[in-house]
Design a protein around this motif. Structure first.
Motif, PDB file in Angstrom:
ATOM      1  N   TYR A  42       0.254  -3.591 -12.324  1.00 14.63           N
ATOM      2  CA  TYR A  42       0.581  -2.438 -11.486  1.00 14.63           C
ATOM      3  C   TYR A  42       2.083  -2.331 -11.240  1.00 14.63           C
ATOM      4  CZ  TYR A  42      -4.288  -1.360 -10.732  1.00 14.63           C
ATOM      5  OH  TYR A  42      -5.605  -0.987 -10.929  1.00 14.63           O
ATOM      6  N   ALA A  45       3.270  -0.724 -14.481  1.00 12.64           N
ATOM      7  CA  ALA A  45       2.770   0.655 -14.505  1.00 12.64           C
ATOM      8  C   ALA A  45       3.544   1.534 -13.526  1.00 12.64           C
ATOM      9  CB  ALA A  45       1.279   0.680 -14.179  1.00 12.64           C
ATOM     10  N   SER A  46       3.921   0.980 -12.382  1.00  7.49           N
ATOM     11  CA  SER A  46       4.711   1.737 -11.398  1.00  7.49           C
ATOM     12  C   SER A  46       6.054   2.146 -11.984  1.00  7.49           C
ATOM     13  CB  SER A  46       4.921   0.898 -10.133  1.00  7.49           C
ATOM     14  OG  SER A  46       3.704   0.609  -9.490  1.00  7.49           O
ATOM     15  N   GLU A  77      -8.152   0.926  -6.540  1.00 13.66           N
ATOM     16  CA  GLU A  77      -7.524   0.161  -7.623  1.00 13.66           C
ATOM     17  C   GLU A  77      -7.699  -1.330  -7.431  1.00 13.66           C
ATOM     18  OE1 GLU A  77      -6.393   1.339 -10.345  1.00 13.66           O
ATOM     19  OE2 GLU A  77      -6.307   3.479  -9.885  1.00 13.66           O
ATOM     20  N   VAL A 187       0.757   9.682  -7.019  1.00 10.86           N
ATOM     21  CA  VAL A 187       0.289   8.556  -7.810  1.00 10.86           C
ATOM     22  C   VAL A 187       1.357   7.480  -7.973  1.00 10.86           C
ATOM     23  CG1 VAL A 187       0.910   9.622 -10.026  1.00 10.86           C
ATOM     24  CG2 VAL A 187      -0.918   7.924  -9.934  1.00 10.86           C
ATOM     25  N   THR A 188       2.622   7.859  -8.091  1.00 14.00           N
ATOM     26  CA  THR A 188       3.678   6.845  -8.239  1.00 14.00           C
ATOM     27  C   THR A 188       3.770   5.974  -6.999  1.00 14.00           C
ATOM     28  OG1 THR A 188       4.933   8.354  -9.660  1.00 14.00           O
ATOM     29  CG2 THR A 188       6.119   6.476  -8.730  1.00 14.00           C
ATOM     30  N   PHE A 191       0.649   3.682  -6.757  1.00 16.17           N
ATOM     31  CA  PHE A 191       0.698   2.524  -7.655  1.00 16.17           C
ATOM     32  C   PHE A 191       1.622   1.441  -7.103  1.00 16.17           C
ATOM     33  CE2 PHE A 191      -1.907   4.291 -10.823  1.00 16.17           C
ATOM     34  CZ  PHE A 191      -2.080   3.367 -11.841  1.00 16.17           C
ATOM     35  N   SER A 195       0.567  -2.405  -6.176  1.00 16.73           N
ATOM     36  CA  SER A 195       1.337  -3.559  -6.639  1.00 16.73           C
ATOM     37  C   SER A 195       1.738  -4.461  -5.476  1.00 16.73           C
ATOM     38  CB  SER A 195       2.581  -3.081  -7.390  1.00 16.73           C
ATOM     39  OG  SER A 195       3.413  -4.174  -7.729  1.00 16.73           O
ATOM     40  N   MET A 227      -2.481   2.472 -18.022  1.00 20.17           N
ATOM     41  CA  MET A 227      -2.569   2.956 -16.644  1.00 20.17           C
ATOM     42  C   MET A 227      -1.520   4.026 -16.349  1.00 20.17           C
ATOM     43  SD  MET A 227      -3.140  -0.521 -14.466  1.00 20.17           S
ATOM     44  CE  MET A 227      -4.667  -1.440 -14.526  1.00 20.17           C
ATOM     45  N   GLY A 228      -0.258   3.671 -16.571  1.00 22.56           N
ATOM     46  CA  GLY A 228       0.834   4.575 -16.224  1.00 22.56           C
ATOM     47  C   GLY A 228       0.839   5.850 -17.037  1.00 22.56           C
ATOM     48  N   TYR A 231      -2.262   8.283 -16.347  1.00 22.39           N
ATOM     49  CA  TYR A 231      -2.135   9.201 -15.217  1.00 22.39           C
ATOM     50  C   TYR A 231      -1.129  10.302 -15.519  1.00 22.39           C
ATOM     51  CZ  TYR A 231      -5.058   6.669 -11.892  1.00 22.39           C
ATOM     52  OH  TYR A 231      -6.129   6.108 -11.242  1.00 22.39           O
TER      53      TYR A 231
END
Length: 299
Positions: A42, A45-46, A77, A187-188, A191, A195, A227-228, A231
């Motif tokens: 995560y 992905a972030s 998540e 979403v950012t 995430f 994390s 994941m990233g 989305y």
């Protein structure tokens, strides 16, 4: 029309990426541990989401969306990643992932109950078919075998319980944010919060070094990208593509996910499993169809 078709194709890529998540999460967990591996996934992905979706200032979010969206998204998540990570073996991880894919049917039922979504009576057999499909998957080689399903659940109630809770939570997230998000996409931020929560859990468990071998790093990057970018691609598809086509295609994710997980984890799946997965998809599609043709009635 060309731009719309391109956006639809990008949205379909998101479905492929999401279908790969179960197998990739499990692979990362096998190498880096359930909590530490998820925290790394995560985190990466972030960073990818910051580069693709970008950042929205907190002041631009509706407060209710910021509060409830954060709580529900993070909870979902955590349930998803840890349910797969805590599975005792690869076959169980795939089964846990299938339980999580009850969320499409749950989401439609939540939309009917809380958002006034119109639907006909086909919603009932669709929902029941999804549940029977999960029972079929969990019954093992025999298909619908209630004693076998119960024994399976007792073997790892934590993983199965987290997966089921995740499906319910995601349905609640979809139903609620549809009303309060006001077109914003957090979403950012969400995430990053996932994390942070995982790193806190990792430290409370005692931390410890993680061995970043070449396979571990490869799976980590692939999982974070799925994941990233998943989305990010879905956001493009929903905003600019054929939403009806994308919605219909998304209900096949359980079958796509099982196929990709089988390949990634090198785990054969029985005919009974595929029958159950088809029922989960069929039930979700029937629920979706019930909202598309409210004038129809079962005969």
């Amino acid at each position: 029309m060309k731009n719309r078709n391109q956006a639809t194709l990008i949205g379909l890529v998101a479905i492929f990426l999401w279908s790969a998540i179960v197998g990739l999460i499990r692979s990362v967990s096998d190498h880096l541990g359930p909590t530490g591996g998820a925290a790394m996934m995560y985190s990466v992905a972030s960073a990818l989401l910051l580069l693709t979706v970008g950042w929205v200032r907190l002041g631009e979010f509706p407060r209710r969306y910021l509060a409830w969206g954060s709580l529900l998204f993070v909870s979902y998540e955590l349930c998803l990643a840890l349910s797969i990570g805590y599975a005792h073996n690869s076959r169980q991880a795939i089964e846990v992932g299938m339980v999580n894919y009850l969320w499409p049917s749950f989401t439609i039922v939540a939309a009917i109950m809380f958002n006034g979504q119109r639907a006909n009576l086909w919603i009932v057999p669709g929902f029941v078919l999804s549940l029977i499909g999960i029972a079929w998957v969990l019954g093992g080689e025999q298909g619908l075998d209630l004693p076998g399903m119960w024994a399976n659940l007792q073997d790892n109630p934590l993983s199965y319980g987290l997966a089921f809770a995740g499906a319910v939570i995601w349905a609640a997230y979809c139903a609620l944010t549809a009303r309060i998000a006001q077109g914003k996409n957090g979403v950012t931020l969400f995430f990053m919060l996932v994390s942070a929560a995982l790193w806190v859990k990792y430290l409370l468990e005692g931390g410890g070094a993680m061995a970043f071998t070449l396979p571990a790093t490869a799976y980590l990057l692939l999982a974070a990208a799925a994941m990233g970018f998943g989305y990010a691609a879905w956001n493009v598809g929903i905003l600019h593509g054929n939403v009806t086509l994308l919605a219909g295609a998304s209900y096949f994710i359980p079958v796509f996910s099982a196929a990709l997980s089988m390949l990634v984890l090198r785990t054969p799946l029985s005919l009974a499993f595929w029958q159950g997965a088809a029922m989960v998809c069929g039930g979700a599609l029937l629920c979706w169809w019930a909202t598309r043709v409210p004038q129809a009635r079962p005969t």
